[in-house]
Design a protein around this motif. Sequence first.
Motif, PDB file in Angstrom:
ATOM      1  N   GLU A 126       6.527   2.251   3.140  1.00  0.00           N
ATOM      2  CA  GLU A 126       6.924   1.081   2.364  1.00  0.00           C
ATOM      3  C   GLU A 126       7.607   1.482   1.059  1.00  0.00           C
ATOM      4  N   GLN A 149      -0.238   0.492  -3.635  1.00  0.00           N
ATOM      5  CA  GLN A 149      -0.455  -0.607  -2.696  1.00  0.00           C
ATOM      6  C   GLN A 149      -1.693  -1.402  -3.099  1.00  0.00           C
ATOM      7  N   ASN A 150      -1.573  -2.715  -3.129  1.00  0.00           N
ATOM      8  CA  ASN A 150      -2.709  -3.553  -3.491  1.00  0.00           C
ATOM      9  C   ASN A 150      -3.878  -3.307  -2.550  1.00  0.00           C
ATOM     10  N   TRP A 151      -5.071  -3.290  -3.118  1.00  0.00           N
ATOM     11  CA  TRP A 151      -6.250  -2.908  -2.334  1.00  0.00           C
ATOM     12  C   TRP A 151      -6.519  -3.846  -1.162  1.00  0.00           C
ATOM     13  N   THR A 152      -6.051  -5.073  -1.210  1.00  0.00           N
ATOM     14  CA  THR A 152      -6.317  -6.022  -0.134  1.00  0.00           C
ATOM     15  C   THR A 152      -5.538  -5.704   1.140  1.00  0.00           C
ATOM     16  N   ARG A 153      -4.580  -4.785   1.056  1.00  0.00           N
ATOM     17  CA  ARG A 153      -3.740  -4.477   2.222  1.00  0.00           C
ATOM     18  C   ARG A 153      -4.205  -3.250   2.994  1.00  0.00           C
ATOM     19  N   PHE A 154      -5.276  -2.591   2.532  1.00  0.00           N
ATOM     20  CA  PHE A 154      -5.726  -1.360   3.189  1.00  0.00           C
ATOM     21  C   PHE A 154      -6.436  -1.611   4.512  1.00  0.00           C
ATOM     22  N   GLU A 155      -7.170  -2.709   4.598  1.00  0.00           N
ATOM     23  CA  GLU A 155      -8.004  -2.957   5.776  1.00  0.00           C
ATOM     24  C   GLU A 155      -7.154  -3.071   7.046  1.00  0.00           C
ATOM     25  N   ASN A 194      -8.722   3.518   4.374  1.00  0.00           N
ATOM     26  CA  ASN A 194      -8.596   2.206   5.001  1.00  0.00           C
ATOM     27  C   ASN A 194      -9.952   1.595   5.353  1.00  0.00           C
ATOM     28  N   GLN A 239      -5.224  -0.888   8.415  1.00  0.00           N
ATOM     29  CA  GLN A 239      -3.918  -0.222   8.371  1.00  0.00           C
ATOM     30  C   GLN A 239      -4.013   1.161   9.019  1.00  0.00           C
ATOM     31  N   ILE A 269       1.883   3.751   3.585  1.00  0.00           N
ATOM     32  CA  ILE A 269       2.209   3.504   2.179  1.00  0.00           C
ATOM     33  C   ILE A 269       3.539   4.153   1.812  1.00  0.00           C
ATOM     34  N   ASN A 309      -2.264  -3.368  -9.836  1.00  0.00           N
ATOM     35  CA  ASN A 309      -3.127  -3.201  -8.658  1.00  0.00           C
ATOM     36  C   ASN A 309      -4.559  -2.856  -9.036  1.00  0.00           C
TER      37      ASN A 309
END
Length: 442
Positions: A262, A244-250, A17, A252, A259, A175
């Motif tokens: 979901e 999971q798309n990389w833009t959603r890691f920050e 993350n 989290q 992950i 992704n």
Amino acid sequence: MIGVGATVGTGIFIVLNEAVPLSGPAVVFSFLLAGLTAALTALCYAELASTIPVSGASYTYSYATMGELIAFLVGACLVLEYGVAAGAVAVGWGEYLNALLGQTTGHQLPEAFAAPPGEGGIVNVPAAVLVALCCTLLVRGAKESATVNAITVIIKLAVLMLFVAVAFTAFDGGNYADFAPFGVSGVGLAASMVFFSYIGMDTVSTAGEEVENPRRTLPLAIFWTVIIVTTVYLLVAVAAVGAQNWTRFEGQDAGLAAILGEVTGSGWPAVALAAGGVVSIFGVTLATIYGQTRILFSMGRDGMLPEAFHKVHPRTKTPVRNTLIVSAFVCVLAAVVPLNVLADITSMGTLVAFTVVSLGVIVLRRTRPDLPRGFRVPGYPVTPILSVLACAYLVYGLSWLTYSLFAGWLTLALIFYFTYSIRHSRLASPDEPDDVTTPTTT
């Protein structure tokens, strides 16, 4: 088991993350770069561990090759590698504990008491409790600690493989379309960050006086640690970004568990992953505190630190006071310092220590070519030189705040050395060493 136990979980449960937002899907290459650096350094560690098979790790190797002052400064770096790393890992424990509570009971700990300042909290109570539990176990004895560590290693590898298997069912090649959004520089920055996940592989060498046939056992243990860890990390990274798309890691929390939650709709795999994270991070904290106490034990025995650090309990044969002091230090760090600060300063201390070890191989080959070596670095001298360059590249990617904190820490270490250690040292003069293993055989 000690090597894998101290490494897997040190970062993989929490570092994605922090790293994925820096590099995007190219974080896979970041893990490869960090793994290559770890592998090169592992070869150097293997030679020195087979030549000087005693406790103390980089500290002992540095004394044998470069003298007392450098050894003391490396010991200071190892406090960052082990003590601060234990604090960083403990911070992540609260995230997975909250994830587990939320998935099983529907309730979580208040954020104010489950995270450090800077991450939405006031004090990280779960982290402090975790360190106290590890301290209690370590005080009881090395055998009990090793047994618990072996159990946690099996559990953490099992849950990570569960994550890989489930995450691959939701794998989406799209992704990876924007593979390196921040270019080569992003890959390098993320590599400096994820190197935190490889910290602990040298914990094997801190147990040099507590294993059978160390000249053979230590090199093999170091090799297998790096191979197992790198393989697991690459599988987890590929599966995580694919699911999971990389833009959603920050931002989290408990990323791997989130992950799976979901992918499965918060089913049993997510619960198992959260529980595995709780157990795994416990094992990592246990192993890193163990490594820290053994290094400080060697330094105390050599007079570099007060006698409290090398006194052992007559019944358990463990350095009880040492363990209590280290645990108190780690407890404070874990409770009040943000994870990203702890991770970067840990990487800095580790990379500097790794650099000295790699240089030590070259120095010892030139100064003591007659010493028996259970293992020799292949491709010498190219391999240790590449190790130094790889470590320097990762250091370059760290922040200026990290440089400042590191410089301040070394300044404090030098003040302590010239006011205490130099007057109490039991070591031979660096210019006239009695023997290459003086630090741990006197």
